[in-house]
Scaffold this motif. Structure first.
Motif, PDB file in Angstrom:
ATOM      1  N   ILE A  75       0.832  -1.204   0.000  1.00  0.00           N
ATOM      2  CA  ILE A  75       0.000   0.000   0.000  1.00  0.00           C
ATOM      3  C   ILE A  75       0.865   1.252   0.000  1.00  0.00           C
ATOM      4  O   ILE A  75       0.672   2.160  -0.810  1.00  0.00           O
ATOM      5  CB  ILE A  75      -0.955   0.001   1.209  1.00  0.00           C
ATOM      6  N   TYR A  76       1.832   1.297   0.928  1.00  0.00           N
ATOM      7  CA  TYR A  76       2.732   2.448   0.947  1.00  0.00           C
ATOM      8  C   TYR A  76       3.501   2.535  -0.370  1.00  0.00           C
ATOM      9  O   TYR A  76       3.718   3.612  -0.907  1.00  0.00           O
ATOM     10  CB  TYR A  76       3.729   2.329   2.103  1.00  0.00           C
ATOM     11  N   GLY A  77       3.912   1.376  -0.856  1.00  0.00           N
ATOM     12  CA  GLY A  77       4.678   1.336  -2.090  1.00  0.00           C
ATOM     13  C   GLY A  77       3.860   1.812  -3.279  1.00  0.00           C
ATOM     14  O   GLY A  77       4.370   2.510  -4.144  1.00  0.00           O
ATOM     15  N   LEU A  78       2.566   1.433  -3.310  1.00  0.00           N
ATOM     16  CA  LEU A  78       1.722   1.856  -4.412  1.00  0.00           C
ATOM     17  C   LEU A  78       1.616   3.374  -4.438  1.00  0.00           C
ATOM     18  O   LEU A  78       1.758   3.998  -5.497  1.00  0.00           O
ATOM     19  CB  LEU A  78       0.323   1.239  -4.277  1.00  0.00           C
ATOM     20  N   SER A  79       1.383   3.971  -3.262  1.00  0.00           N
ATOM     21  CA  SER A  79       1.287   5.432  -3.225  1.00  0.00           C
ATOM     22  C   SER A  79       2.612   6.065  -3.622  1.00  0.00           C
ATOM     23  O   SER A  79       2.647   7.067  -4.336  1.00  0.00           O
ATOM     24  CB  SER A  79       0.873   5.909  -1.831  1.00  0.00           C
TER      25      SER A  79
ATOM     26  N   HIS B  46      -1.777   2.117  11.851  1.00  0.00           N
ATOM     27  CA  HIS B  46      -1.956   1.211  10.706  1.00  0.00           C
ATOM     28  C   HIS B  46      -3.090   1.688   9.795  1.00  0.00           C
ATOM     29  O   HIS B  46      -4.038   0.952   9.507  1.00  0.00           O
ATOM     30  CB  HIS B  46      -2.198  -0.217  11.186  1.00  0.00           C
ATOM     31  N   LYS B  47      -2.957   2.938   9.363  1.00  0.00           N
ATOM     32  CA  LYS B  47      -3.915   3.514   8.430  1.00  0.00           C
ATOM     33  C   LYS B  47      -3.204   3.872   7.123  1.00  0.00           C
ATOM     34  O   LYS B  47      -3.129   5.049   6.735  1.00  0.00           O
ATOM     35  CB  LYS B  47      -4.577   4.753   9.027  1.00  0.00           C
ATOM     36  N   PRO B  48      -2.670   2.855   6.446  1.00  0.00           N
ATOM     37  CA  PRO B  48      -1.906   3.151   5.227  1.00  0.00           C
ATOM     38  C   PRO B  48      -2.749   3.765   4.112  1.00  0.00           C
ATOM     39  O   PRO B  48      -2.230   4.502   3.281  1.00  0.00           O
ATOM     40  CB  PRO B  48      -1.355   1.779   4.813  1.00  0.00           C
ATOM     41  N   LEU B  49      -4.067   3.464   4.103  1.00  0.00           N
ATOM     42  CA  LEU B  49      -4.905   3.995   3.028  1.00  0.00           C
ATOM     43  C   LEU B  49      -5.038   5.506   3.117  1.00  0.00           C
ATOM     44  O   LEU B  49      -4.944   6.206   2.103  1.00  0.00           O
ATOM     45  CB  LEU B  49      -6.293   3.331   3.055  1.00  0.00           C
ATOM     46  N   LYS B  50      -5.267   6.029   4.329  1.00  0.00           N
ATOM     47  CA  LYS B  50      -5.364   7.486   4.468  1.00  0.00           C
ATOM     48  C   LYS B  50      -4.010   8.120   4.202  1.00  0.00           C
ATOM     49  O   LYS B  50      -3.917   9.163   3.540  1.00  0.00           O
ATOM     50  CB  LYS B  50      -5.860   7.868   5.856  1.00  0.00           C
ATOM     51  N   PHE B  51      -2.963   7.506   4.733  1.00  0.00           N
ATOM     52  CA  PHE B  51      -1.607   7.993   4.490  1.00  0.00           C
ATOM     53  C   PHE B  51      -1.362   8.085   2.988  1.00  0.00           C
ATOM     54  O   PHE B  51      -0.929   9.129   2.472  1.00  0.00           O
ATOM     55  CB  PHE B  51      -0.615   7.025   5.140  1.00  0.00           C
ATOM     56  N   ALA B  52      -1.637   7.012   2.276  1.00  0.00           N
ATOM     57  CA  ALA B  52      -1.386   6.966   0.834  1.00  0.00           C
ATOM     58  C   ALA B  52      -2.265   7.967   0.087  1.00  0.00           C
ATOM     59  O   ALA B  52      -1.820   8.614  -0.861  1.00  0.00           O
ATOM     60  CB  ALA B  52      -1.627   5.554   0.308  1.00  0.00           C
ATOM     61  N   SER B  53      -3.526   8.100   0.521  1.00  0.00           N
ATOM     62  CA  SER B  53      -4.451   9.012  -0.163  1.00  0.00           C
ATOM     63  C   SER B  53      -3.962  10.453  -0.092  1.00  0.00           C
ATOM     64  O   SER B  53      -4.017  11.192  -1.087  1.00  0.00           O
ATOM     65  CB  SER B  53      -5.847   8.908   0.457  1.00  0.00           C
TER      66      SER B  53
ATOM     67  N   LYS C  74      -0.854  11.481   0.431  1.00  0.00           N
ATOM     68  CA  LYS C  74       0.370  11.611  -0.356  1.00  0.00           C
ATOM     69  C   LYS C  74       0.046  11.726  -1.844  1.00  0.00           C
ATOM     70  O   LYS C  74       0.646  12.523  -2.578  1.00  0.00           O
ATOM     71  CB  LYS C  74       1.286  10.411  -0.110  1.00  0.00           C
ATOM     72  N   LEU C  75      -0.917  10.914  -2.297  1.00  0.00           N
ATOM     73  CA  LEU C  75      -1.291  10.956  -3.711  1.00  0.00           C
ATOM     74  C   LEU C  75      -2.017  12.246  -4.065  1.00  0.00           C
ATOM     75  O   LEU C  75      -1.851  12.780  -5.164  1.00  0.00           O
ATOM     76  CB  LEU C  75      -2.170   9.749  -4.052  1.00  0.00           C
ATOM     77  N   LEU C  76      -2.835  12.750  -3.123  1.00  0.00           N
ATOM     78  CA  LEU C  76      -3.522  14.017  -3.365  1.00  0.00           C
ATOM     79  C   LEU C  76      -2.510  15.129  -3.614  1.00  0.00           C
ATOM     80  O   LEU C  76      -2.662  15.931  -4.542  1.00  0.00           O
ATOM     81  CB  LEU C  76      -4.407  14.372  -2.166  1.00  0.00           C
ATOM     82  N   PHE C  77      -1.468  15.164  -2.781  1.00  0.00           N
ATOM     83  CA  PHE C  77      -0.425  16.170  -2.974  1.00  0.00           C
ATOM     84  C   PHE C  77       0.197  16.042  -4.363  1.00  0.00           C
ATOM     85  O   PHE C  77       0.371  17.042  -5.074  1.00  0.00           O
ATOM     86  CB  PHE C  77       0.659  16.015  -1.899  1.00  0.00           C
ATOM     87  N   ILE C  78       0.535  14.825  -4.743  1.00  0.00           N
ATOM     88  CA  ILE C  78       1.199  14.621  -6.033  1.00  0.00           C
ATOM     89  C   ILE C  78       0.294  15.019  -7.187  1.00  0.00           C
ATOM     90  O   ILE C  78       0.722  15.716  -8.124  1.00  0.00           O
ATOM     91  CB  ILE C  78       1.640  13.150  -6.185  1.00  0.00           C
ATOM     92  N   PHE C  79      -0.976  14.608  -7.143  1.00  0.00           N
ATOM     93  CA  PHE C  79      -1.893  14.938  -8.244  1.00  0.00           C
ATOM     94  C   PHE C  79      -2.081  16.447  -8.373  1.00  0.00           C
ATOM     95  O   PHE C  79      -2.102  16.992  -9.482  1.00  0.00           O
ATOM     96  CB  PHE C  79      -3.242  14.246  -8.045  1.00  0.00           C
ATOM     97  N   MET C  80      -2.211  17.142  -7.243  1.00  0.00           N
ATOM     98  CA  MET C  80      -2.346  18.600  -7.288  1.00  0.00           C
ATOM     99  C   MET C  80      -1.078  19.230  -7.854  1.00  0.00           C
ATOM    100  O   MET C  80      -1.142  20.108  -8.727  1.00  0.00           O
ATOM    101  CB  MET C  80      -2.626  19.161  -5.893  1.00  0.00           C
TER     102      MET C  80
ATOM    103  N   LEU D 264       1.761  25.879  -2.114  1.00  0.00           N
ATOM    104  CA  LEU D 264       0.302  25.804  -2.129  1.00  0.00           C
ATOM    105  C   LEU D 264      -0.186  24.395  -1.798  1.00  0.00           C
ATOM    106  O   LEU D 264      -1.066  24.206  -0.942  1.00  0.00           O
ATOM    107  CB  LEU D 264      -0.227  26.237  -3.504  1.00  0.00           C
ATOM    108  N   CYS D 265       0.381  23.387  -2.449  1.00  0.00           N
ATOM    109  CA  CYS D 265      -0.068  22.005  -2.244  1.00  0.00           C
ATOM    110  C   CYS D 265       0.226  21.520  -0.823  1.00  0.00           C
ATOM    111  O   CYS D 265      -0.583  20.811  -0.215  1.00  0.00           O
ATOM    112  CB  CYS D 265       0.588  21.086  -3.271  1.00  0.00           C
ATOM    113  N   THR D 266       1.376  21.891  -0.293  1.00  0.00           N
ATOM    114  CA  THR D 266       1.720  21.496   1.075  1.00  0.00           C
ATOM    115  C   THR D 266       0.759  22.115   2.073  1.00  0.00           C
ATOM    116  O   THR D 266       0.354  21.473   3.058  1.00  0.00           O
ATOM    117  CB  THR D 266       3.165  21.915   1.397  1.00  0.00           C
TER     118      THR D 266
END
Length: 486
Positions: A13-17, A144-151, A153-159, A191-193
């Motif tokens: 999960i962490y790796g996917l993000s 152990h909330k990798p999904l929120k963590f990953a979400s 991180k991905l939100l930052f990248i997409f923005m 801005l994204c941060t």
């Protein structure tokens, strides 16, 4: 075994993000290197980011790892540990940001950017936010909330990717008078941060904020060697980039730094793998420290880490004729450093895995000494050889520095807190990967490009075959394994 499965799941999960995030972030490399007017412009970008990487370590001062250690040691109110860590890191970051804005002119002059003071200001305020975010992100990993963590991180990248594409690709097409400069990248990052900071508010409410002075002293006592370790570690990564434009003539140094900074992005898949592994590994290691089979877990994890990083090394080098298009043609003269930097990252990952022996027995001072020794080697290589060979010295310096820290950590660790690492298997894998890489280079020199890609694919397949035959039979894999068992 349950812990190993949990490690694999969380790493995925962490790796996917991280993989998706880094892949999208890689799009910034061609975006910048194909649109910026000169290598020196991209050199400014790499120089300032190298400085903020060092600042990130200073502003978090080892509190991420310290947080995990004390959350697992604490028998009482664990939220007191979390709150104390937030207040400590938050206070340091807020003070730092205020001082930067107050003294932005002299700071920019000292850093040799008097005409770009707001580049420096924006990035330093950004890194202050990033450092504070490290604690709530660590809390998500602890819970152990990798999904929120990953979400997030991905939100930052997409923005970030979207806004960069608009600034560097779309706007010049819409408005031919649009001026392209590297300052947009710093403004977008800020801005994204800031948006991600607001997204973490739920991790900052719902509990009583309280500062435990006694706990603070204990945590700082644990973390200060980690700070020294972290400074030395990050200097191993960025010292060359900071030194290059300061040892050489400023303009020539930034030109070479632009080339070096672009080419090492291709090698950063190793940093990606190590980071994903760390995000999953740290909470599991500290949580399983008291279990009887914990050392077996560490030994197996090390072996598989080496296997898959060596596979990644062969994949990148096997298809370097494709990966090279990530950077503009004026940057490609530096592609020769890619295998050196990738091997340095493998050494760094091994060193990270080895580092848990002293963290678990609360002797983090060892890590500080190992990292300082590696950093001293790196500095020596850079200072001596940058005037002669430029950015090549940065690549070799990183390899020598990480190699030094890795060897010292292993030798001392086997005496202080021995772990039965399967060294014979690990060495054999390094030899096998080296042999396949040598065969790839042989093919490059004698075959046309299309045939070389086929040849390299066969070499990679040969390495995978060895993995399947000796350590990961198909019958042991999920889904696929069921067919082979039948």
């Amino acid at each position: 075994m349950a812990n190993l499965k949990s490690l694999a799941k969380d790493t995925a999960i962490y790796g996917l993000s991280s993989i998706v995030g880094r892949f999208l972030n890689y799009l910034m490399v061609p975006l910048y290197t194909y649109t910026l007017k000169s290598c020196a412009d991209y050199g400014i970008y790499n120089d300032i980011y190298a400085q903020t990487a060092l600042l990130m370590v200073l502003l978090t001062f080892g509190m991420e790892t310290t947080f995990f250690r004390f959350m697992n040691k604490e028998e009482g109110d664990k939220m007191r540990v979390y709150s104390t860590a937030l207040i400590m890191v938050g206070g340091v970051c807020l003070t730092f940001a205020a001082l930067v804005l107050l003294f932005i002119n002299p700071i920019a002059s000292v850093l040799d950017y008097p005409n770009h003071k707001w580049y420096v200001g924006m990035m330093f305020v950004t890194v202050a936010q990033d450092a504070f975010q490290a604690i709530p992100f660590a809390y998500l990993r602890y819970k152990h909330k990798p999904l929120k963590f990953a979400s997030l991180k991905l939100l930052f990248i997409f923005m970030s990717v979207t806004l960069n594409v608009v600034a560097y690709w779309l706007m010049p097409k819409i408005n031919p008078e649009w001026q392209i400069h590297i300052g947009y990248a710093f403004a977008i990052n800020l801005l994204c941060t800031t948006i991600i900071s607001f997204c973490l508010i739920s991790e900052l409410v719902g509990f009583k904020w309280q500062f435990d002075g006694q706990k603070c002293k204990q945590m700082l006592s644990y973390s200060w060697p980690l700070l020294v370790l972290g400074i030395a570690g990050i200097l191993n990564q960025v010292a060359g980039q900071i030194l290059l434009p300061r040892i050489l003539d400023s303009e020539e140094g930034r030109h070479q730094l632009g080339i070096y900074g672009a080419c090492i992005k291709i090698a950063m898949i190793m940093a990606l793998i190590t980071q994903a592994f760390r995000f999953a590994y740290e909470p599991i290691v500290f949580g399983s420290a008291k279990e009887k089979d914990s050392k077996e877990l560490y030994a197996k994890s090390m072996k598989f880490f080496v296997i898959f990083t060596l596979l990644a090394f062969l994949c990148v080098m096997g298809y370097i004729d494709i990966f090279k298009y990530l950077v503009g043609d004026k940057f490609r003269e530096g592609l020769g450093i890619v295998p050196i930097v990738m091997m340095a990252e493998i050494f760094m990952g091994i060193y990270f895995n080895l580092s848990f022996w002293y963290k678990l027995i609360d002797k983090t001072i060892y890590g500080a000494w190992f990292s300082l020794a590696g950093c001293a080697v790196l500095f020596a290589v850079n200072v001596i050889f940058i005037p002669q060979i430029g950015y090549w010295a940065c690549a070799w310096g990183g390899l020598a520095g990480y190699g030094t820290a890795m060897v010292l950590s292993y030798l001392v660790g086997q005496k202080q807190n021995p772990i039965p690492y399967p060294m014979k298997d690990i060495i054999i894998y390094f030899i096998a990967a080296g042999a396949f890489f040598a065969l790839m280079k042989w093919g490059e020199q004698r075959l046309p490009a299309w045939a070389s890609l086929i040849w390299n694919s066969l070499m990679i397949a040969g390495f995978i075959f060895r993995i399947i035959k000796t350590d990961m039979p198909l019958s042991s894999l999920p889904i696929i394994g069921k067919k082979f068992k039948n």
